[in-house]
Design a protein around this motif. Structure first.
Motif, short mmCIF file in Angstrom:
data_model
loop_
_atom_site.label_atom_id
_atom_site.label_comp_id
_atom_site.label_asym_id
_atom_site.label_seq_id
_atom_site.Cartn_x
_atom_site.Cartn_y
_atom_site.Cartn_z
N UNK A 221 -3.47 -8.41 -7.76
CA UNK A 221 -3.97 -6.96 -8.00
C UNK A 221 -2.80 -6.29 -8.53
N UNK A 222 -2.91 -5.53 -9.42
CA UNK A 222 -1.86 -4.57 -10.13
C UNK A 222 -2.72 -3.15 -10.20
N UNK A 223 -2.73 -2.43 -9.31
CA UNK A 223 -3.66 -1.21 -9.43
C UNK A 223 -2.83 -0.16 -10.57
N UNK A 224 -3.25 0.77 -10.85
CA UNK A 224 -2.71 1.88 -11.82
C UNK A 224 -1.50 2.23 -11.10
N UNK B 38 -4.53 6.00 1.97
CA UNK B 38 -4.09 4.55 1.88
C UNK B 38 -4.41 3.88 0.73
N UNK B 39 -3.56 3.46 -0.32
CA UNK B 39 -4.22 3.12 -1.36
C UNK B 39 -3.46 1.68 -1.79
N UNK B 40 -4.15 0.59 -2.30
CA UNK B 40 -3.49 -0.44 -2.58
C UNK B 40 -2.71 -0.31 -3.79
N UNK B 41 -1.57 -0.86 -4.06
CA UNK B 41 -0.71 -0.80 -5.09
C UNK B 41 -0.76 -2.45 -5.66
N UNK C 224 0.99 -1.21 0.05
CA UNK C 224 -0.19 -0.05 0.14
C UNK C 224 0.79 1.30 0.14
N UNK C 225 0.53 2.49 -0.47
CA UNK C 225 1.08 3.55 -0.65
C UNK C 225 0.38 4.68 0.34
N UNK C 226 0.81 5.42 1.26
CA UNK C 226 0.23 6.36 1.85
C UNK C 226 0.84 7.62 1.61
N UNK C 227 -0.02 8.52 1.24
CA UNK C 227 0.50 9.66 0.47
C UNK C 227 0.29 10.89 1.67
N UNK C 228 0.90 12.20 1.45
CA UNK C 228 1.19 13.21 2.14
C UNK C 228 -0.15 13.65 3.05
N UNK C 229 -1.24 13.05 2.57
CA UNK C 229 -2.53 13.26 2.91
C UNK C 229 -3.15 12.25 3.96
N UNK D 174 -13.33 -13.08 -4.78
CA UNK D 174 -12.28 -12.92 -5.36
C UNK D 174 -11.47 -11.52 -5.29
N UNK D 175 -11.85 -10.68 -4.45
CA UNK D 175 -11.21 -9.57 -4.14
C UNK D 175 -10.37 -9.48 -2.95
N UNK D 176 -9.11 -8.97 -3.00
CA UNK D 176 -8.39 -8.95 -1.62
C UNK D 176 -8.22 -7.38 -1.34
N UNK D 177 -8.65 -6.64 -1.90
CA UNK D 177 -8.31 -5.14 -1.52
C UNK D 177 -9.02 -4.64 -0.58
N UNK D 178 -8.23 -4.07 0.36
CA UNK D 178 -8.90 -3.07 1.28
C UNK D 178 -9.06 -1.74 0.83
N UNK D 179 -10.25 -1.20 1.06
CA UNK D 179 -10.48 0.28 0.74
C UNK D 179 -10.68 1.00 2.06
#
Lengths: 116, 117
Positions: free
Chosen positions: A56-59, A43-46, A35-40, B101-106
């Motif tokens: 998972x390969x987010x953008x 948290x977003x999955x990478x 995950x990446x946590x930005x300056x604000x 099938x989703x492993x993503x924490x939002x």
């Protein structure tokens, strides 16, 4: 015993360099994440790896490449670092499916990356 | 797409008092999990509490409890007898049941909690 560990905890580097962050978990989990946590603080999955396979390969820019040598390790390699890559990167792990305590993600301590 | 909304960017509470942090989410799934994570200044992400959507009973962990309203898609965190060590960013998070099938924490954007001595 540390459940999810990351090295290094701090990384300061120049633009254009290549760097790696290592992650290891001793929980016996089959899925690992970056995950990446930005300056604000958002948290977003990478990436997510299940049994050493990318699921998972987010953008994210292809300068970021995850590598999973085995189920217990998921490393993040970053090429040609840019100023905008400065952030905190968290590794996490979970056991996917099948019971009351699964699907809970446990996080490493984070790596603060600063690109100058 | 799933979204998680925390409408209170900052909150404060007097030591020993009770505070409630709000979280709403949007999903079309029926089976999922909800979490509250705490991030103190040390930046470690610490799991506070977890709720399975199929359970009607609200989860509790010592001084921490949730009010889970599935129909309203609401998942608030109550901290009782607040302590100085509770000061942190609190993140609400959602994940669908992994069988989907989703492993993503939002994550939500977080609520910064200050505890006043």
């Amino acid at each position: 015993d540390t459940a999810v560990s990351q090295t290094p905890k701090y990384l300061v580097t120049q633009m254009g360099n290549d760097k790696s962050i290592k992650c290891e978990q001793n929980l016996g989990h089959d899925t690992m994440y970056w995950y990446k946590q930005d300056s604000k603080k958002f948290l977003k999955i990478m990436f997510s790896y299940n049994n050493k396979e990318l699921i998972i390969n987010e953008t994210v820019p292809n300068r970021f490449s995850p590598k999973s040598p085995d189920k217990a390790h998921l490393n993040l390699h970053i090429n040609s670092l840019e100023l905008g890559d400065s952030a905190v990167y968290f590794c996490a792990s979970s056991q996917v499916g099948g019971g009351a305590s699964t699907d809970t993600q446990y996080f490493g301590p984070g790596t603060r990356l600063t690109v100058l | 797409a799933q979204t998680v909304t925390q409408s209170q960017p900052e909150m404060s509470v007097q030591e020993a008092e009770t505070v409630t942090l709000s979280c709403t989410y949007d999903t079309s799934e029926s089976d999922y999990y909800l979490f509250w994570y705490k991030q103190p200044p040390s930046r470690q992400m610490i799991l506070v509490i977890r709720q399975e959507a199929y359970k009607q009973q609200n989860a509790t962990e010592n001084r921490f409890s949730v009010n889970f309203q599935k129909a309203a898609k609401s998942f608030s965190l109550k901290i009782s007898d607040s302590q100085l060590g509770d000061a942190a960013m609190y993140f609400c998070a959602y994940i669908p049941y992994s069988g989907a099938g989703s492993y993503q924490l939002t994550f939500g954007k977080g609520t910064k909690l200050s505890v006043i001595p």
